[in-house]
Design a protein around this motif. Structure first.
Motif, PDB file in Angstrom:
ATOM      1  N   ALA A   2       0.799  -1.224   0.000  1.00 29.57           N
ATOM      2  CA  ALA A   2       0.000   0.000   0.000  1.00 29.57           C
ATOM      3  C   ALA A   2       0.834   1.278   0.000  1.00 29.57           C
ATOM      4  CB  ALA A   2      -0.950   0.006   1.204  1.00 29.57           C
ATOM      5  N   THR A  62       4.113   0.588   5.393  1.00 29.02           N
ATOM      6  CA  THR A  62       2.936   0.241   4.617  1.00 29.02           C
ATOM      7  C   THR A  62       1.718   0.092   5.537  1.00 29.02           C
ATOM      8  OG1 THR A  62       2.141  -1.189   2.838  1.00 29.02           O
ATOM      9  CG2 THR A  62       3.283  -2.285   4.655  1.00 29.02           C
ATOM     10  N   SER A  63       0.603  -0.315   4.960  1.00 31.39           N
ATOM     11  CA  SER A  63      -0.637  -0.450   5.733  1.00 31.39           C
ATOM     12  C   SER A  63      -0.579  -1.688   6.630  1.00 31.39           C
ATOM     13  CB  SER A  63      -1.799  -0.588   4.754  1.00 31.39           C
ATOM     14  OG  SER A  63      -1.624  -1.775   3.996  1.00 31.39           O
ATOM     15  N   THR A  84      -4.209   6.828   1.475  1.00 33.81           N
ATOM     16  CA  THR A  84      -4.731   5.712   0.681  1.00 33.81           C
ATOM     17  C   THR A  84      -3.937   5.588  -0.623  1.00 33.81           C
ATOM     18  OG1 THR A  84      -6.386   7.131  -0.352  1.00 33.81           O
ATOM     19  CG2 THR A  84      -7.071   5.917   1.616  1.00 33.81           C
ATOM     20  N   LYS A  85      -3.929   4.369  -1.145  1.00 29.01           N
ATOM     21  CA  LYS A  85      -3.095   4.099  -2.315  1.00 29.01           C
ATOM     22  C   LYS A  85      -3.553   4.910  -3.524  1.00 29.01           C
ATOM     23  CE  LYS A  85      -0.698   0.189  -4.390  1.00 29.01           C
ATOM     24  NZ  LYS A  85      -0.638  -1.281  -4.497  1.00 29.01           N
ATOM     25  N   THR A 133       2.043   6.384   6.665  1.00 27.86           N
ATOM     26  CA  THR A 133       1.682   5.003   6.367  1.00 27.86           C
ATOM     27  C   THR A 133       0.853   4.956   5.090  1.00 27.86           C
ATOM     28  OG1 THR A 133      -0.231   5.243   7.848  1.00 27.86           O
ATOM     29  CG2 THR A 133       1.709   4.179   8.759  1.00 27.86           C
ATOM     30  N   GLN A 169      -2.111   3.198   2.896  1.00 26.22           N
ATOM     31  CA  GLN A 169      -3.392   2.602   3.275  1.00 26.22           C
ATOM     32  C   GLN A 169      -4.008   1.995   2.018  1.00 26.22           C
ATOM     33  OE1 GLN A 169      -5.461   0.933   5.046  1.00 26.22           O
ATOM     34  NE2 GLN A 169      -5.759   2.449   6.673  1.00 26.22           N
ATOM     35  N   GLN A 185      -6.138  10.912   8.021  1.00 29.96           N
ATOM     36  CA  GLN A 185      -6.153  10.023   6.866  1.00 29.96           C
ATOM     37  C   GLN A 185      -6.422  10.869   5.629  1.00 29.96           C
ATOM     38  OE1 GLN A 185      -9.397   7.009   6.253  1.00 29.96           O
ATOM     39  NE2 GLN A 185      -7.658   5.615   6.319  1.00 29.96           N
ATOM     40  N   GLN A 228      -4.285  -6.442   4.129  1.00 29.22           N
ATOM     41  CA  GLN A 228      -3.428  -5.499   4.858  1.00 29.22           C
ATOM     42  C   GLN A 228      -4.138  -4.182   5.192  1.00 29.22           C
ATOM     43  OE1 GLN A 228       0.486  -5.346   2.893  1.00 29.22           O
ATOM     44  NE2 GLN A 228       1.112  -7.023   4.220  1.00 29.22           N
ATOM     45  N   GLU A 229      -5.444  -4.265   5.387  1.00 26.79           N
ATOM     46  CA  GLU A 229      -6.136  -3.065   5.860  1.00 26.79           C
ATOM     47  C   GLU A 229      -6.207  -3.099   7.372  1.00 26.79           C
ATOM     48  OE1 GLU A 229     -10.340  -2.586   5.080  1.00 26.79           O
ATOM     49  OE2 GLU A 229     -10.324  -0.567   5.880  1.00 26.79           O
ATOM     50  N   ASP A 257      -1.899   8.958   7.244  1.00 26.45           N
ATOM     51  CA  ASP A 257      -2.246   7.703   6.581  1.00 26.45           C
ATOM     52  C   ASP A 257      -2.771   8.050   5.189  1.00 26.45           C
ATOM     53  OD1 ASP A 257      -2.633   4.866   6.658  1.00 26.45           O
ATOM     54  OD2 ASP A 257      -4.780   5.176   7.011  1.00 26.45           O
ATOM     55  N   ALA A 272       1.971  -0.675   9.541  1.00 25.61           N
ATOM     56  CA  ALA A 272       1.525   0.429  10.381  1.00 25.61           C
ATOM     57  C   ALA A 272       1.465   0.030  11.853  1.00 25.61           C
ATOM     58  CB  ALA A 272       0.155   0.907   9.900  1.00 25.61           C
TER      59      ALA A 272
END
Lengths: 171, 573
Positions: free
Chosen positions: B40, B86-87, B174-175, B112, B114, B143, B126-127, B172, B91
């Motif tokens: 991620a 990574t997530s 997101t990808k 990180t 996500q 986030q 990996q969430e 955090d 994390a």
């Protein structure tokens, strides 16, 4: 000595802030009696009203730890005498017994409550007041058959002056 | 960096969110980060590839290693440490270090990866909800799901991490926000309307504090890391010298004042010195500077400095009256509050009062220090090892310690000349902190000697970071004080659990062979005749070096304030 404190928190509107605030209570192993949040008189500033039962020393520490959160503008606490506060309660009452006579309607009137809706087999009653008052009406209505009961968190405004408002608009 | 920024502003760079992360770091003058890649966060790693000459990424062997290395870097340099992971497990592996940084006020920005925003909440591969998980142990977190929010989120992150009372923050991303393109325009954050990092100094309270100090016969200063974080070492020294106040340090305040300063009377707390503990309950005015009255410092609060008026200088209002009721709080940045206070106090000295500290020191010397430094037994002691290190480093080295007996001994006996020279896990007591933190310190301050002193237990908690030391060729000097025990727990078991040594004895591997496997030179010693020459050899060696010192298996650390006891009840044996 434990007593009831109303904590008022003014914040930015950000995702997860409720969580961040409640962890401060969790950390101290303190239960939240009631919690309400809404936008305040200032557009974009949100107000949390949290009621706890604890001692003043602890509530002071908690309020300072809340206030230090980045997105919290201000946090204060008050005892009941320093605020005007209300809760709203809704009662869903079976009409089976209640329709036998008009005692229920008088009870509702005498308690400054009102009927919001009358259906075939139940009615919805609303009462605004302090917890003891909504609790009392609940006890009165219980013999008729309570199908549902719900009470909101406390909402509260602070009695003295407009000092708090000044601080919120000038922060 | 400024040039890059101006150019980016002018030309409205169209770049990916991932590249925006890297360019934001550069705009914050970050030149080194610590991390570990994974699914991620791959777009950010891909972006890093193109900036290797400007931004060094240190690949640790575990995310916990990355976060502790970032902490060591931050503590040695005074800059913000940055960790990237990574997530999911990446994390969550940061969490221990984040909690450590939170309680020890270390400025960190953790980034990180996500899962994609369309997958949030779906229990995707990996969430993990790292925002909720990290909330109680971060100063702030956010986030980011939209790439256009990235520059501002990172600008806020750096500002919040380093301003006021520093702490860790987490961003955090997101990808999809890393992949999508934005018009990049970075502006550093200078204020946030709901955030007041430094309280305004109240002159009235400074005056009250000055009055108390001027009227005091037996003033006593306790100083913590606030002096170092506030860059107020000089102001602090001027203050205590003008008023002639004996001053003792908390574990994290160590090195803010040179060890040999005549007013430095030693360490506070559970394994602190005899005088500072006992005389806490005899002073008439207690002045706490940038410290937070941790329970390891105060012992039983009901019997803590009840006779004294207490002045507390701190930047964090929530620390006032948190543990100890204060008579005069002085809120503010201690660089400013100390100099203001100094201007209002009388020049003074308290020779008889200081003499009381010296008398206690003499007793401690006779009963604890001399026997530890010149032991009768054949077994080496931790104290004499530290003494030998002092002889070579002359107080110029950075000491990094782990948690336990070796930490207390090393902090008690190491001599310091310079600030920001003591790096340890204080509040959280995180075993495994030392090795990666020492690596981060050495990479952040390559011009300084960095000596990592670790117990055999803590060493094995993050031993894999020998791999990072090998790969980076960071010349960290590692001293493992090996007693084949989890020594501090064993000491408690001996004193308070009837010698029932439950799960504290360790069967250890051949540490030297492990070091050799990582290309690190090593040596093990157990005899006194080899100590001085081996310490010298290690410190003179050009490169990283592991010296294993086999010490007495059942040696104890004294003085000791037993848990729940008053500081007056400090024991010498």
């Amino acid at each position: 000595m434990d007593q009831v404190f109303t904590i008022s928190i003014f914040t930015e509107n950000s995702i997860g802030l409720l969580n961040r605030i409640t962890t401060i209570f969790t950390k101290r192993h303190l239960s939240i009696e009631s919690l309400n949040t809404s936008e305040s008189e200032v557009h974009g500033v949100y107000r949390f009203t949290i009621v706890v039962k604890t001692d003043e020393e602890l509530v002071q520490k908690i309020v300072k730890q809340i206030e230090k959160q980045v997105e919290v503008i201000q946090a204060v606490y008050h005892i009941d005498e320093e605020t005007v506060f209300q809760e709203i309660a809704l009662y869903k009452v079976s009409t089976e017994k209640a329709s036998e006579n008009n005692l229920v309607e008088r009870l509702i009137r005498d308690n400054n409550a009102r009927i919001l809706s009358m259906e075939q087999d139940f009615m919805i009653v609303e009462k605004t007041g302090h917890k003891e008052e909504t609790e009392e009406l609940l006890d009165f209505l219980r013999p008729y058959g309570i199908l549902e009961f719900v009470r909101s968190g406390r909402v509260s405004v602070i009695k003295p002056s407009n000092e708090l408002h000044e601080r919120i608009i000038n922060f | 960096m400024v040039a890059v920024l101006e150019k980016s502003t002018e030309t409205k760079l169209r770049i990916s969110g991932a590249e925006a992360v890297v360019r934001s770091l550069l705009a914050e003058e970050v030149d080194m980060i610590f991390g570990y890649p994974g699914g991620a966060v791959m777009p950010v790693y891909d972006a890093l590839y193109g900036f290797q000459d400007q931004l060094k990424h240190v690949l640790t062997r575990h995310e916990q290693g990355a976060i502790h290395a970032a902490q060591g870097y931050a503590r040695a340099t005074g800059k913000v440490g940055v960790a990237l992971a990574t997530s999911g497990p990446g994390a969550t592996n940061l969490i221990t270090g984040i909690a450590d940084a939170m309680i020890d006020s270390t400025p960190l920005v953790c980034i990180t990866g996500q899962v994609g925003s369309h997958l949030l909440g779906s229990d995707a591969f990996q969430e993990t909800d790292i925002i909720s998980i990290s909330m109680p142990v971060t100063k702030w977190n956010i986030q980011v799901t939209k790439p256009e929010e990235l520059p501002e989120a990172l600008a806020r992150a750096f500002y919040i991490a380093k301003s006021g009372r520093p702490g860790p923050v987490l961003v955090d991303i997101t990808k999809d926000a890393q992949f999508a393109e934005i018009d990049f325009n970075y502006r550093k954050c200078e204020q946030i309307r709901s955030y007041k990092p430094i309280p305004k100094l109240n002159l009235e309270s400074v005056k009250k504090a000055a009055e108390l100090i001027n009227g005091s016969q037996k003033p006593f200063v306790l100083f913590g890391q606030g002096v170092i974080l506030g860059k107020a070492e000089q102001e602090f020294k001027t203050f205590i010298e003008k008023a002639g106040i004996p001053s003792a340090w908390t574990l994290l305040g160590l090195s803010a004042l040179p060890t040999d300063h005549p007013l430095n009377v030693g360490m506070l707390g559970m394994h602190g010195n005899y005088g500072p503990n006992r005389l806490t309950n005899e002073c008439d005015v207690l002045i706490a500077v940038g410290m937070r009255f941790d329970d390891r410092v105060t012992g039983d609060l009901k019997r803590y400095a009840k006779q004294a008026k207490i002045i507390h200088l701190d930047i964090d209002p929530s620390e006032i009256n948190k543990n100890v009721k204060v008579d005069v709080p002085v809120l503010g940045d201690c660089k400013e509050s100390l100099s203001t206070l100094t201007s209002l106090i009388n020049t003074n000295s308290h020779p008889e009062w200081l003499q009381q500290f010296h008398e206690h020191e003499r007793i401690e010397q006779e009963q604890v220090i001399k026997p530890e430094m010149n032991p009768q037994s054949a077994e080496l002691t931790m104290a004499e090892t530290i003494q030998q290190i002092n002889k070579v480093t002359n107080g110029e080295a950075i000491l990094v310690t782990d948690v336990g007996q070796h930490q207390m001994v090393a902090c008690r006996y190491t001599k310091f000349q310079k600030s920001k020279s003591n790096i340890t896990s204080g509040g959280l007591g995180t075993m495994g902190f030392c090795l990666p933190a020492a690596l981060g310190a050495k990479l952040g301050a390559p011009e300084r000697e960095v000596v990592a002193v670790i117990g055999d237990g803590g060493f094995q908690m993050t031993i894999q970071e020998l791999g990072t030391i090998f790969q980076t060729q960071a010349a960290v000097k590692i001293v493992v004080l090996n007693n084949n025990f989890l020594g501090m727990v064993r000491q408690w078991q001996q004193l308070f659990f009837d010698k029932r040594y439950s799960s504290t004895e360790l069967m250890n591997p051949d540490f030297i062979k492990i070091a050799e496997g990582y290309g690190i030179k090593g040596k093990t010693i157990s005899e006194r005749k080899d100590l001085a020459s081996s310490v010298k050899e290690m410190l003179e060696y050009d490169g990283s070096y592991l010296l294993e010192v086999c010490v007495g298996k059942e040696d104890n650390v004294f003085p000791m304030v037993p848990s729940g006891a008053s500081v007056s009840e400090v024991r010498l044996s």
